[in-house]
Design a protein around this motif. Structure first.
Motif, mmCIF file in Angstrom:
data_model
loop_
_atom_site.group_PDB
_atom_site.id
_atom_site.type_symbol
_atom_site.label_atom_id
_atom_site.label_comp_id
_atom_site.label_asym_id
_atom_site.label_seq_id
_atom_site.Cartn_x
_atom_site.Cartn_y
_atom_site.Cartn_z
ATOM 1 N N GLU A 177 5.439 5.412 -2.341
ATOM 2 C CA GLU A 177 6.123 5.014 -1.108
ATOM 3 C C GLU A 177 7.621 5.344 -1.172
ATOM 4 O OE1 GLU A 177 4.766 3.789 1.789
ATOM 5 O OE2 GLU A 177 2.887 4.327 0.807
ATOM 6 N N GLU A 181 9.793 7.893 1.118
ATOM 7 C CA GLU A 181 10.981 7.385 1.818
ATOM 8 C C GLU A 181 12.183 8.309 1.579
ATOM 9 O OE1 GLU A 181 10.499 4.722 3.703
ATOM 10 O OE2 GLU A 181 12.547 4.816 4.476
ATOM 11 N N HIS A 236 1.836 -1.654 5.625
ATOM 12 C CA HIS A 236 3.041 -0.864 5.912
ATOM 13 C C HIS A 236 3.153 0.356 5.006
ATOM 14 C CE1 HIS A 236 4.599 -4.078 8.542
ATOM 15 N NE2 HIS A 236 3.925 -4.854 7.723
ATOM 16 N N HIS A 237 2.120 0.649 4.211
ATOM 17 C CA HIS A 237 2.165 1.839 3.367
ATOM 18 C C HIS A 237 2.167 3.077 4.249
ATOM 19 C CE1 HIS A 237 0.145 -0.533 -0.173
ATOM 20 N NE2 HIS A 237 1.375 -0.907 0.053
ATOM 21 N N LYS A 238 3.053 4.015 3.910
ATOM 22 C CA LYS A 238 3.158 5.227 4.724
ATOM 23 C C LYS A 238 2.374 6.391 4.139
ATOM 24 C CE LYS A 238 7.544 3.817 6.715
ATOM 25 N NZ LYS A 238 9.023 3.970 6.681
ATOM 26 N N CYS A 247 0.767 12.304 8.663
ATOM 27 C CA CYS A 247 2.062 11.756 8.259
ATOM 28 C C CYS A 247 2.686 11.051 9.465
ATOM 29 C CB CYS A 247 2.964 12.887 7.775
ATOM 30 S SG CYS A 247 4.681 12.396 7.549
ATOM 31 N N ILE A 248 3.232 9.879 9.260
ATOM 32 C CA ILE A 248 3.794 9.122 10.382
ATOM 33 C C ILE A 248 5.033 9.798 10.963
ATOM 34 C CG2 ILE A 248 2.957 6.840 9.660
ATOM 35 C CD1 ILE A 248 6.171 6.666 8.884
ATOM 36 N N ASP A 249 5.617 10.733 10.208
ATOM 37 C CA ASP A 249 6.810 11.421 10.695
ATOM 38 C C ASP A 249 6.500 12.756 11.355
ATOM 39 O OD1 ASP A 249 8.694 9.565 10.148
ATOM 40 O OD2 ASP A 249 9.871 10.839 8.798
#
Length: 273
Positions: A177, A181, A236-238, A247-249
């Motif tokens: 994580e 980040e 909340h793990h990405k 990917c959340i981004d």
DNA sequence: TTAGCCCTGAGA
DNA sequence: TCTCAGGGCTAA
């Protein structure tokens, strides 16, 4: 799986319940868990008062009266929780610690038996015999120290973050994580990363750890709080555990590779060397 | 630096 | 029945 945030959560929950109490009786049923002989522990603990409880690396340390300290490591599946006599003593319960004038006590339960209990004499922060001291954790390290420690090491960044003699506290989940980040690839070599990116990683790790502590840690399989409730940070793990998910981004698929014998989850688009 | 070991339950 | 999960240690 219990890493720094999980142990820190436990310390904060157990401290107000247990500090000031005096041990009455100790039951040990699994000799492999105990790194101090059971007869010694059974003889030494009763009558001793719990003075302080704190976290050291991934250990939970009880400082007792008479310069005796009790160290718990939860391994992979260890649980330490506060319960009364009604709690069933199933085959995974390996130790029960009882206190004077308290119907409830501490239960040490561990399915895979990677957990350990140690005893040490003297100062509470001196490591038990047979345990090679662990390094400082990223919440204790200064930014300058963090960068210096990584820069002088060969090897891949993820492996170094997992190495408890390099720095302590991170396990597989929070290493992945934190690297996400900071947008750093798990196979990066720290010597080749700029000071700016290492500094960014330092602040990313601290941010992830502090956020996870606020959420009471991650409960994937077995980790529970001292009162039996579960942590919330797994929601909340990405990247961890999200292979093939977007990917959340950037929407690219999260990949999984093998590193140091552990799964590593990362975004191949966002995380650069 | 890496492979293998400890250990058990879940899932294929 | 086999494989996988992984914290930390040991051996190669």
């Amino acid at each position: 799986m219990p890493e720094l945030p999980e142990i820190e959560t436990l310390a904060r929950q157990i401290r107000p319940r247990v500090c000031g109490l005096v041990f009455s009786q100790v039951t040990m049923t699994e000799p492999t868990i105990l790194k101090t002989s059971a007869p010694i522990l059974k003889k030494e603990l009763p009558g001793r008062k719990v003075q302080t409880i704190f976290r050291q690396a991934k250990f939970l340390v009880f400082e007792l009266s008479g310069k005796l300290n009790l160290w718990f490591h939860l391994g992979m599946t260890g649980q330490l929780f506060w319960a009364g006599p009604e709690f069933p003593r199933d085959k995974h319960v390996h130790a029960v610690l009882e206190f004077e004038n308290s119907p409830q006590g501490l239960i040490f339960r561990d399915i895979r038996k990677f957990g350990k209990i140690f005893m040490s004499n003297g100062r509470a922060d001196s490591w038990p015999e047979g345990v090679k001291p662990f390094a400082k954790d990223p919440l204790e390290l200064s930014r300058e120290n963090f960068i210096e420690i990584l820069r002088r090491r060969a090897g891949k960044i993820k492996s170094l973050l997992l190495n408890q003699r390099v720095m302590s506290g991170l396990g597989n989940i929070y290493a992945d994580e934190s690297l996400f980040e900071a947008r750093v690839h798990p196979r990066s070599k720290p010597a080749r990363l700029s000071a700016k990116r290492l500094e960014n990683l330092y602040f990313s790790i601290r941010k992830v750890l502090e956020l996870a502590i606020q959420h009471g840690g991650s409960s994937i399989d077995d980790y529970i709080h001292a009162d039996g409730r579960r942590g919330d940070f797994q929601n909340h793990h990405k990247v961890y555990g999200r292979e093939e998910d977007p990917c959340i981004d950037c929407g690219a698929r999260i990949r999984r590779i093998r590193l140091s014998g552990r799964s590593s989850f990362f975004c191949p688009h966002c995380q650069k060397f």
